[in-house]
Design a protein around this motif. Sequence first.
Motif, PDB file in Angstrom:
ATOM      1  N   TYR A  69       0.384  -1.475  -0.208  1.00  0.00           N
ATOM      2  CA  TYR A  69      -0.281   0.015   0.128  1.00  0.00           C
ATOM      3  C   TYR A  69       1.054   1.288   0.206  1.00  0.00           C
ATOM      4  CZ  TYR A  69      -4.575  -2.926   1.653  1.00  0.00           C
ATOM      5  OH  TYR A  69      -4.872  -3.861   0.641  1.00  0.00           O
ATOM      6  N   GLY A 121     -10.825  -1.027  -7.329  1.00  0.00           N
ATOM      7  CA  GLY A 121     -12.060  -1.041  -6.030  1.00  0.00           C
ATOM      8  C   GLY A 121     -11.998  -0.410  -4.791  1.00  0.00           C
ATOM      9  N   CYS A 122     -12.332  -0.318  -4.332  1.00  0.00           N
ATOM     10  CA  CYS A 122     -12.397   1.072  -3.386  1.00  0.00           C
ATOM     11  C   CYS A 122     -11.152   1.944  -4.073  1.00  0.00           C
ATOM     12  CB  CYS A 122     -12.066   0.594  -1.977  1.00  0.00           C
ATOM     13  SG  CYS A 122     -10.191   0.150  -1.099  1.00  0.00           S
ATOM     14  N   GLY A 123     -10.054   1.181  -4.266  1.00  0.00           N
ATOM     15  CA  GLY A 123      -8.403   2.531  -4.537  1.00  0.00           C
ATOM     16  C   GLY A 123      -7.860   2.683  -3.832  1.00  0.00           C
ATOM     17  N   CYS A 125      -5.175   0.367  -2.305  1.00  0.00           N
ATOM     18  CA  CYS A 125      -4.679  -0.551  -2.997  1.00  0.00           C
ATOM     19  C   CYS A 125      -4.092   0.308  -3.995  1.00  0.00           C
ATOM     20  CB  CYS A 125      -4.920  -1.431  -2.862  1.00  0.00           C
ATOM     21  SG  CYS A 125      -5.847  -1.694  -3.990  1.00  0.00           S
ATOM     22  N   CYS A 155      -5.010  -6.270  -1.728  1.00  0.00           N
ATOM     23  CA  CYS A 155      -6.118  -5.893  -2.129  1.00  0.00           C
ATOM     24  C   CYS A 155      -6.965  -7.141  -1.310  1.00  0.00           C
ATOM     25  CB  CYS A 155      -6.527  -5.852  -3.834  1.00  0.00           C
ATOM     26  SG  CYS A 155      -7.857  -5.256  -3.632  1.00  0.00           S
ATOM     27  N   ARG A 156      -8.886  -6.415  -0.448  1.00  0.00           N
ATOM     28  CA  ARG A 156      -9.929  -6.987   0.154  1.00  0.00           C
ATOM     29  C   ARG A 156     -10.880  -7.108  -1.127  1.00  0.00           C
ATOM     30  NH1 ARG A 156     -12.926  -7.886   5.075  1.00  0.00           N
ATOM     31  NH2 ARG A 156     -13.921  -9.354   3.292  1.00  0.00           N
ATOM     32  N   CYS A 157     -10.716  -5.812  -2.162  1.00  0.00           N
ATOM     33  CA  CYS A 157     -12.010  -5.915  -2.878  1.00  0.00           C
ATOM     34  C   CYS A 157     -11.404  -7.120  -4.494  1.00  0.00           C
ATOM     35  CB  CYS A 157     -11.719  -4.422  -3.192  1.00  0.00           C
ATOM     36  SG  CYS A 157     -11.883  -3.314  -2.254  1.00  0.00           S
ATOM     37  N   VAL A 159      -9.286  -6.704  -6.878  1.00  0.00           N
ATOM     38  CA  VAL A 159      -9.225  -6.360  -8.397  1.00  0.00           C
ATOM     39  C   VAL A 159      -8.264  -6.850  -8.846  1.00  0.00           C
ATOM     40  CG1 VAL A 159      -9.356  -4.292  -7.477  1.00  0.00           C
ATOM     41  CG2 VAL A 159      -7.884  -4.821  -7.114  1.00  0.00           C
TER      42      VAL A 159
ATOM     43  N   PRO B 365      -8.969  -2.492   4.021  1.00  0.00           N
ATOM     44  CA  PRO B 365      -7.348  -1.255   3.935  1.00  0.00           C
ATOM     45  C   PRO B 365      -6.768  -0.501   4.226  1.00  0.00           C
ATOM     46  CG  PRO B 365      -9.456  -1.740   1.845  1.00  0.00           C
ATOM     47  CD  PRO B 365      -9.434  -2.558   3.096  1.00  0.00           C
ATOM     48  N   TYR B 417     -16.961  -3.661   4.018  1.00  0.00           N
ATOM     49  CA  TYR B 417     -17.165  -5.262   4.224  1.00  0.00           C
ATOM     50  C   TYR B 417     -18.031  -5.493   5.480  1.00  0.00           C
ATOM     51  CZ  TYR B 417     -12.845  -4.359   1.947  1.00  0.00           C
ATOM     52  OH  TYR B 417     -12.039  -3.637   0.683  1.00  0.00           O
TER      53      TYR B 417
END
Lengths: 175, 750
Positions: A69, A121-123, A125, A155-157, A159, B365, B417
Amino acid sequence: MQQAQAQGLPPATTGDITPEPVREGIDLIVNGERFRHTGDPLMPLLWYLRDVLRLTGTKLGDAHGEDGYDLVLVNGKAVSAIKRPMAKLVGARVTTVEGLAHADGSLHPLQQAFIDEDAIGCGYCTPGWLIAGIDLLTRKPKPTDEDIDKLPNRCRCGVQTRVRRAIKRAAGVKA
Amino acid sequence: MSTGLQFSRRRFLQVLAGTAGALVVGVGYADAEVPIPPAMLGDDFGRLGAYVRIDRDGNVLIGARDPDTGTGTATALPRIIAEELDADWTRVTVVPLGLGVEAKNGKPVWTYGHQRSGTGDSIPAAWADLRQAGALARWLITQAAARRLGIAADRLRCEAGMVVTPDGRRFPYGSLVEAAGKIDPPNAPLPLKPPQRYTLIGRPAGDVDARNIVTGQTRYALDAHYADALVAVLAQCPWPDGSLASIETAPALAIKGVVKVMPINPETDVAPGETAIAPAVAVLAENTWAALRGLAELKLEWKPGAHSAEQDSGKLEAQALALLDTDSAPTTRIRDEGDLKAASRKAARRVEATYVQPWLAHATPEPMNCLVRLDKDQATLVVPTQAPKQAWSVVQRLTGLAPDRIAIEVPRVGGGYGRRLDHDYVAEAVMLAKAVDKPVRLMWTREQGLTHDYYRSGTVHKIKAIIGRKRTLIGWDQRMASASALTGRGVAADRLWTSEVAADQLPAGLVPAYRNDWYSLASGMPRGPFRGEPHVTNAFAVESFIDEIAHTLRENPLDTRLRLLGKPRQLALPGGGMLDVGRLLNVLKLVTDRIEWKNWLHNVNGMGVACWHIDGAYVAHAIEAAVHGEKLEIVRVVCAVDVGRVINPLGLQGQVAGATLDALSNALNPAITFRNGQVQQQGFKDYPLASMAQLPNDVEVILVPNDRAPTGASFLAMPTAAPALANAVFRASAVRVRRLPMMKELLRLL
Ligand code: FES
């Protein structure tokens, strides 16, 4: 911080203008601009970028800088900004996500590829992926899937598949 | 297309300092780097209703009311408005709306209606009212044109930001907006566009923030700041019910820049998620580095609470397994259709299996953080939240301010989440800001997000199936044990199961004798909402088990599923929902056709499938996997979803691929364990999210075209990914994974 700001800017009162004494510090170039850090040499680059220069595109990740990150380019190589103290950056050329586009606003091909492949995703990362991706493309202009597999970013989203496509698109290799 | 207005001043300062040759030493901050929605700037000129503002030059600002945590609401919601407005999308700038709150008789009134994300209701709620917002703005503009031109409004049409007359003259919205703003809105709802005239809905659109994100310009809450704000970091008690034993603050206070060290404590009798998550000591400093150095110098000891020693994930699991093995009464018998005893008498075969899934952390994140400024009778906050109204109520309780004196901005959020439906971090920041007369920017570390979370409880499922003659499934007896996410949150004891089991989940309604029992586990570890739950844990057990039934019957698991589902029909479910069996069969067919399921028997790699439904939306995954030695390779992933009308197909594809990878990542490696009340995973080395190499190279997404009302879809693709993988792994290796995380279990069993 307040005090530092007062020192860095011209005195507010009129009258004699005496040149500021030269101060010792760490000279470095960030996104093409010259800066001198006169604070704690042990301060990690991440906080210099985020707190001092207010370049907040580089994100806080894990404490060991392993999830990607907080990546920036230091002399062209991807480096974790939280692991890199200012003392190790004398004369360094640092590029953050804010410095990837050209001065005329046109994007780096990988930035454009991220938009084209919707690799967001959320952006949070995304800056890290871009830096890691550019580092990879510099070393290997035509990366293979195995090369891409080695990127450290998490990345948790979800991508990852779209990032893979974006890197290949920027490299001009078949998806 | 998103706004960059708020950053110009900072950039100006920086460039000025840099080019003047002055070496920049702590340029410092612009006065405030808090995103200010342009809609609030200047006068109200051009405002047409709550969400739309059109400038004279034709630029359109559209407010996005639901926080965007990466689920695409900032793009989808404004496109719903823009569609009815007939706006030119290339001229639209999306503005994230802060919380819309006004005061009426001392009570809050929510001016933007629904403001919440990640709970699957953003799109359905927007469908219900945001189309009217767009239609209203268009109606006002058309009326203004009609009056100016002397042409009846119903003879005018609108197209891409223009009013068009019958003889083809075109008038830009910008030229009409001043007059439009003076027209009284109608009282009755306006007619909406027929779908065949849609030009935006159903067409792909990139994320409105994409350019700002790839250039590092997007400001998350963590990036917002006030010049005079103190940075606060925390040392947190490792036991949620523990307390501070001793503290020595002098070395921390000796660090240059450290201003204050102070303990904060969870308030008693306040629900979890609305006050501090655990006792903590905050170090407040002029900048982040000083705060972190101060934190490192802090000498403190914590002591466990009265119940800390009892908290042990291993023991809890053993307790759950034992509980499900006895015949003790469940906490709640959620479903009990048909007659299991009678079915049992007709049993030709029986199948039984137990599935164990670990505790999980949200691992967001962007770490928990909150910027708060408390003035005499005003609070201003920047909060990464999924639920601004809930954040508001925490601030209101702690400050006692009038409803409309609390301003909450919600910039783009670095992942939710479910974690950001809770607001412990907001309470902490407000407590600190009350104690110092400066704004406070609270920042957790990412690791603290692992050790201090409202976790997803570990679960144990024990399922028994009764199979009658002709391989028909005649009885299903399911037991599940978990610690409810709703405990302590003002929910009646007989409703605690609702966070753990979906009343109508598969195979409810499909098996003549069907029972679903939930057993409550007592745990002192905090729990809370988690993306995709309760579907993810239940689908893993149910959809793995259906494959086990197939294996017992020595048949293709797709055939087992097809027989279970039966003919396409509308099925009223016992819990009150409807199951459109045809739509479920369709997604199943789409994924199995695409992956060439006909090769299931002879394929060198293993193939697995799973399907599920959530509130009228349907999903199936088909996965091909190979096991080479100790390495699991996910060769191919296909996912089909049917969500009703698709607002933004590109956005939905991203949600489906993303949710698939997130679910696979959660299933492959991580687990939270605790012993003596302490979480054992202190960092991401111990809680590994999937690496690029572990994940498939592609996720093939199939969207079913459909013109029913849209449903929520942000987590729809989560439940079926892990069981489809487990089923593929079984075909590939003959190892049945009944316990997650999958990699650990595979290595144990191989
Ligand atoms: S896009 Fe959200 S963590 Fe990667």
